[in-house]
Design an enzyme around this catalytic site. Structure first.
Site, PDB file in Angstrom:
ATOM      1  CD  GLU A  18      28.004  39.853  89.287  1.00 57.80           C
ATOM      2  OE1 GLU A  18      28.219  39.851  90.517  1.00 57.80           O
ATOM      3  OE2 GLU A  18      28.892  40.125  88.458  1.00 57.80           O
ATOM      4  NE  ARG A 102      22.850  45.116  83.331  1.00 58.55           N
ATOM      5  CZ  ARG A 102      23.761  44.463  84.041  1.00 58.55           C
ATOM      6  NH1 ARG A 102      23.959  44.762  85.331  1.00 58.55           N
ATOM      7  NH2 ARG A 102      24.517  43.525  83.491  1.00 58.55           N
ATOM      8  CG  ASN A 104      27.422  44.595  86.403  1.00 58.77           C
ATOM      9  OD1 ASN A 104      26.525  43.830  86.106  1.00 58.77           O
ATOM     10  ND2 ASN A 104      28.697  44.238  86.385  1.00 58.77           N
ATOM     11  CG  ASN A 150      31.832  42.727  86.618  1.00 57.53           C
ATOM     12  OD1 ASN A 150      31.026  42.476  87.518  1.00 57.53           O
ATOM     13  ND2 ASN A 150      31.701  42.280  85.390  1.00 57.53           N
ATOM     14  CG  ASP A 199      31.925  38.888  86.277  1.00 52.31           C
ATOM     15  OD1 ASP A 199      31.435  39.614  87.150  1.00 52.31           O
ATOM     16  OD2 ASP A 199      31.307  38.549  85.247  1.00 52.31           O
TER      17      ASP A 199
END
Length: 292
Positions: A18, A102, A104, A150, A199
């Site tokens: 990522e 968390r 991202n 995202n 995403d």
């Protein structure tokens, strides 16, 4: 092997790659492996790849303008990170976040602010949020209700912030004001059922929005009206994000995930010929991003 992509040679694949980030001063591409808790760095000059293990899951890394090193989004909050030697220090915590969440994905804007999403580790409830981290260190929640937050992306003119609700297949658009406040959220695009889920995202220099298709084995370029203008197929299913890199910003690197799939190229880093140049990334802490 897809004709659209080349695989970057290295000795491991990512569980959940990522957050790719081009660093012009180093002629290097950084990205993270969230589940393996790693920061990776590809040197474009010789192809060497370095890797560092973090103490927690890590969702993103962004360079700092007014201090050495980087900021990174770890599970417990934002950390200041330097290399050689590796140091990880507290910068801004996520005390208000529910347990089990968390960080991202994130992007910096031209004013030196970071826009960062959070999400539950299990993707099982809409407890994630969108935050703004100001250069002075204040962390402010600006939106909520995300199973999987995202792909923040900021339009080339700085007037719009785009953010993804992956679980719902939706991409939102917010008016972005100079003072860092956001206007009302509006649905900009909903992915079709056969296209995977949206995403990571990034704009190119011509205003096209590139979106990674998780479960769709491709990245697509969308025009300002949300129509698909260009597609680049990839030999992996779980495509996560992308960033333009190189001296001319004409090399598009794409991350992917190998966790949960039995694929020879899941988790590889790819280079794609996008046929267009990108935008230089911004850094945290001051306006105007990197020096040219």
């Amino acid at each position: 092997m897809s004709a659209d992509a080349q695989i970057v040679a290295r000795d491991r694949r990512d569980l959940l790659g990522e957050g790719p980030l081009w660093h012009p001063a180093e002629n290097a591409l950084y990205w993270v492996d969230i589940l393996a808790r790693r920061i990776n760095r590809l040197h474009l000059g010789d192809g060497r790849v370095d890797s560092w293990v973090m103490p927690e899951m890590i969702g993103w890394i962004i360079a700092r303008r007014d201090a050495p090193g980087f900021l990174a989004g770890l599970q417990s909050g934002v950390k200041a990170v330097t290399f050689a030697p590796l140091t990880v220090a507290a910068f801004a915590d996520l005390a208000a976040e529910p347990a089990g969440n968390r960080m991202n994905d994130a992007k910096a804007d031209a004013h030196g602010r970071i826009w960062a999403g959070t999400m539950p580790v299990g993707c099982d409830r809409p407890s994630g949020a969108l935050y703004r981290l100001d250069p002075g260190g204040a962390l402010t929640q600006v939106d909520g209700g995300y199973h999987i937050a995202n792909g923040p992306a900021i339009s080339p003119d700085g007037r719009w912030l785009f953010h993804t609700n992956t679980f719902l297949r939706e991409i939102y658009r917010f008016p972005l004001h100079d003072d860092g406040t956001l206007g009302s959220r509006a649905l900009w695009l909903r992915f079709a059922d056969d296209g995977g889920t949206p995403d990571g995202m990034t704009f190119d220099a011509e205003g096209g929005l590139w979106i990674a298709h998780w479960g769709g084995a491709r990245v697509s370029r969308f025009d300002p009206d949300g129509r698909v203008e260009r597609v680049r197929r990839l030999p992996a299913t779980q495509i996560t994000s992308m960033a333009f890199a190189g001296e001319r910003l004409d090399r598009l690197f794409v991350t992917s995930a190998g966790d949960g799939v039995d694929e020879p190229h899941g988790g590889d880093l790819f280079e794609v010929d996008a046929g267009v140049r990108g935008l230089a990334p911004h850094a945290f802490g001051r306006e105007n991003g990197y020096d040219a």
